[in-house]
Design an enzyme around this catalytic site. Structure first.
Site, PDB file in Angstrom:
ATOM      1  N   HIS A 151     -19.148 -29.859 -40.897  1.00 29.62           N
ATOM      2  CA  HIS A 151     -17.965 -30.716 -41.032  1.00 29.62           C
ATOM      3  C   HIS A 151     -16.819 -29.997 -41.743  1.00 29.62           C
ATOM      4  O   HIS A 151     -16.112 -30.573 -42.562  1.00 29.62           O
ATOM      5  CB  HIS A 151     -18.311 -32.014 -41.770  1.00 29.62           C
ATOM      6  CG  HIS A 151     -19.371 -32.824 -41.099  1.00 29.62           C
ATOM      7  ND1 HIS A 151     -19.217 -33.343 -39.831  1.00 29.62           N
ATOM      8  CD2 HIS A 151     -20.602 -33.202 -41.517  1.00 29.62           C
ATOM      9  CE1 HIS A 151     -20.308 -34.010 -39.492  1.00 29.62           C
ATOM     10  NE2 HIS A 151     -21.164 -33.932 -40.492  1.00 29.62           N
TER      11      HIS A 151
ATOM     12  N   LYS B 207     -23.781 -35.066 -34.580  1.00 30.28           N
ATOM     13  CA  LYS B 207     -23.023 -33.955 -35.163  1.00 30.28           C
ATOM     14  C   LYS B 207     -23.365 -33.827 -36.638  1.00 30.28           C
ATOM     15  O   LYS B 207     -23.529 -34.827 -37.327  1.00 30.28           O
ATOM     16  CB  LYS B 207     -21.530 -34.205 -35.000  1.00 30.28           C
ATOM     17  CG  LYS B 207     -20.676 -33.103 -35.598  1.00 30.28           C
ATOM     18  CD  LYS B 207     -19.204 -33.436 -35.492  1.00 30.28           C
ATOM     19  CE  LYS B 207     -18.385 -32.395 -36.257  1.00 30.28           C
ATOM     20  NZ  LYS B 207     -16.971 -32.736 -36.333  1.00 30.28           N
TER      21      LYS B 207
ATOM     22  N   ARG C   4     -16.276 -29.846 -45.703  1.00 28.89           N
ATOM     23  CA  ARG C   4     -15.707 -30.940 -46.502  1.00 28.89           C
ATOM     24  C   ARG C   4     -16.768 -31.719 -47.270  1.00 28.89           C
ATOM     25  O   ARG C   4     -16.480 -32.333 -48.292  1.00 28.89           O
ATOM     26  CB  ARG C   4     -14.950 -31.916 -45.600  1.00 28.89           C
ATOM     27  CG  ARG C   4     -13.693 -31.332 -44.978  1.00 28.89           C
ATOM     28  CD  ARG C   4     -12.991 -32.330 -44.080  1.00 28.89           C
ATOM     29  NE  ARG C   4     -13.798 -32.643 -42.909  1.00 28.89           N
ATOM     30  CZ  ARG C   4     -14.448 -33.781 -42.727  1.00 28.89           C
ATOM     31  NH1 ARG C   4     -14.433 -34.720 -43.642  1.00 28.89           N
ATOM     32  NH2 ARG C   4     -15.145 -33.995 -41.626  1.00 28.89           N
TER      33      ARG C   4
END
Length: 203
Positions: free
Chosen positions: A89, A65, A92
């Site tokens: 993500h 990921k 972030r």
């Protein structure tokens, strides 16, 4: 303040913390030590060779990921990954990164015939799922919608959130003239409303 009973209940609870880590990880006993421990988990020497090593030692399916560009997608394929998740993500890590949906088409065009491509980030409805599928994702990860359901109604709320997204997906497909996802491609999208692969050319 419109919910005094809830406020009183919250005032009487213990200080919130990350229960899955605090007290279970050596040296992590409060939020300050948790922050220090988290910072130690980032290893700048990590490389694609390490990913291949994990795959070899693990022996099972490996999904990566955080893929954001074509070069990394190709390196993920070479490392032996079984699937990749196009994700920033939630912004972030780098708030100037491409949105996942923007990065998706070029990555699918580059490696979609070699590895299964999923996407996460911004999936809030069944229409979002359909759009990601139309652009080549073969799976979407749903975080926030599920958490909203969990916070509102617990386990039943998670089930309800998934049911809502499923129903929205069905209705959106019907409006586009489809009864099976396998027949959906980017032709259902209005030209100019989605990124083209050429917007992020292969390295």
């Amino acid at each position: 303040m419109t919910k005094p009973r809830w406020c009183l209940g919250m005032a009487g609870t213990k200080r919130h913390t990350f229960r899955n880590l605090v007290g279970h990880v050596k040296g992590v006993s409060n939020m300050k030590s948790l922050s220090a421990w988290t910072n130690e988990q980032f290893d700048p020497s990590l490389s694609w060779a390490d990913v291949a090593w994990v795959k070899e030692k693990w022996g099972g399916k490996l999904i990566l990921k955080g893929i954001q560009d074509v070069e990394d997608a190709r390196l993920a394929v070479a490392s032996g990954a079984d699937a990749i998740v196009v994700s920033n993500h939630g912004g972030r890590q780098l708030d100037g990164a491409l949105a996942s949906i923007e990065a998706l088409p070029a990555i699918v065009e580059a490696v979609g015939d070699q590895i299964e491509v999923w996407m996460d980030g911004g999936i809030r409805s069944g229409q979002d799922v359909l759009k990601a599928w139309a652009l080549g994702a073969r799976g979407t990860m749903i975080g926030r919608a599920m958490v909203y359901g969990l916070g509102a109604m617990g386990e039943a709320g998670v089930t309800k959130a998934l049911q809502i997204i499923h129903k929205e997906l069905d209705i959106s497909m019907a409006f586009c003239g489809h009864t099976q996802l396998t027949g959906v491609d980017r032709s259902i999208l209005v030209p100019g409303t989605y990124p083209l692969p050429s917007a992020n050319p292969p390295a």
